[in-house]
Design a protein around this motif. Structure first.
Motif, mmCIF file in Angstrom:
data_model
loop_
_atom_site.group_PDB
_atom_site.id
_atom_site.type_symbol
_atom_site.label_atom_id
_atom_site.label_comp_id
_atom_site.label_asym_id
_atom_site.label_seq_id
_atom_site.Cartn_x
_atom_site.Cartn_y
_atom_site.Cartn_z
ATOM 1 N N ARG A 141 0.834 -1.210 0.000
ATOM 2 C CA ARG A 141 0.000 0.000 0.000
ATOM 3 C C ARG A 141 0.866 1.256 0.000
ATOM 4 O O ARG A 141 0.562 2.223 -0.695
ATOM 5 C CB ARG A 141 -0.934 -0.013 1.202
ATOM 6 C CG ARG A 141 -2.065 -0.978 1.048
ATOM 7 C CD ARG A 141 -3.092 -0.832 2.157
ATOM 8 N NE ARG A 141 -4.264 -1.630 1.815
ATOM 9 C CZ ARG A 141 -4.744 -2.601 2.570
ATOM 10 N NH1 ARG A 141 -4.177 -2.889 3.715
ATOM 11 N NH2 ARG A 141 -5.799 -3.277 2.180
ATOM 12 N N ASN A 161 0.793 3.932 -3.116
ATOM 13 C CA ASN A 161 0.380 5.314 -2.879
ATOM 14 C C ASN A 161 1.534 6.298 -3.081
ATOM 15 O O ASN A 161 1.312 7.438 -3.472
ATOM 16 C CB ASN A 161 -0.271 5.457 -1.513
ATOM 17 C CG ASN A 161 -1.670 4.890 -1.547
ATOM 18 O OD1 ASN A 161 -2.454 5.212 -2.436
ATOM 19 N ND2 ASN A 161 -1.985 4.027 -0.608
ATOM 20 N N CYS A 194 1.474 6.845 -6.744
ATOM 21 C CA CYS A 194 0.398 7.786 -7.064
ATOM 22 C C CYS A 194 0.824 9.224 -6.770
ATOM 23 O O CYS A 194 0.555 10.133 -7.548
ATOM 24 C CB CYS A 194 -0.868 7.453 -6.285
ATOM 25 S SG CYS A 194 -1.661 5.942 -6.806
ATOM 26 N N TYR A 195 1.486 9.434 -5.651
ATOM 27 C CA TYR A 195 1.933 10.773 -5.273
ATOM 28 C C TYR A 195 2.962 11.303 -6.261
ATOM 29 O O TYR A 195 2.879 12.446 -6.710
ATOM 30 C CB TYR A 195 2.523 10.742 -3.855
ATOM 31 C CG TYR A 195 3.049 12.074 -3.404
ATOM 32 C CD1 TYR A 195 2.182 13.058 -2.954
ATOM 33 C CD2 TYR A 195 4.405 12.350 -3.425
ATOM 34 C CE1 TYR A 195 2.655 14.294 -2.539
ATOM 35 C CE2 TYR A 195 4.896 13.569 -3.016
ATOM 36 C CZ TYR A 195 4.017 14.540 -2.581
ATOM 37 O OH TYR A 195 4.490 15.757 -2.182
ATOM 38 N N TYR A 249 -5.198 9.365 -4.599
ATOM 39 C CA TYR A 249 -4.958 8.246 -3.699
ATOM 40 C C TYR A 249 -5.647 6.994 -4.229
ATOM 41 O O TYR A 249 -6.756 7.065 -4.745
ATOM 42 C CB TYR A 249 -5.511 8.623 -2.322
ATOM 43 C CG TYR A 249 -5.461 7.550 -1.297
ATOM 44 C CD1 TYR A 249 -4.280 7.269 -0.632
ATOM 45 C CD2 TYR A 249 -6.592 6.818 -0.983
ATOM 46 C CE1 TYR A 249 -4.234 6.292 0.331
ATOM 47 C CE2 TYR A 249 -6.551 5.831 -0.020
ATOM 48 C CZ TYR A 249 -5.366 5.572 0.631
ATOM 49 O OH TYR A 249 -5.316 4.592 1.577
#
Length: 91
Positions: free
Chosen positions: A69, A73, A76-77, A83
């Motif tokens: 996770r 994430n 993604c950032y 998110y």
């Protein structure tokens, strides 16, 4: 319309990245399936693994899934995506 296409392309890259990570955790990598579902808050990743392989994805004390996770994430950032929620299911 351009933004919609960009979201789909980024989600496909996110699915490929997630697939790469999960396949390196399990023994039978051919059985792994990852799908992205779009919603207004971002993407929801559905990771489907065989029941006997679930222990490798979750890890001892949930360490592998927490790391997974975190990596997803962070991806993604870095790529300026919303998110991503991650759901792992056994089949």
């Amino acid at each position: 319309m351009l933004k919609q296409n960009k979201i789909r392309v980024n989600n496909m890259e996110l699915v490929e990245y997630t697939t790469f990570l999960v396949k390196n955790l399990v023994k039978d990598a051919e059985m792994i399936k990852v799908e992205a579902l779009d919603d207004e808050n971002g993407a929801t990743l559905m990771i489907m693994v065989p029941e006997e392989q679930m222990k490798y994805v979750i890890g001892k004390g949930g360490k592998n899934i927490k790391a997974l996770r975190t990596l997803i994430n962070t991806y993604c950032y870095v790529h300026k995506l919303n998110y991503a929620k991650i759901n792992v299911e056994a089949f």
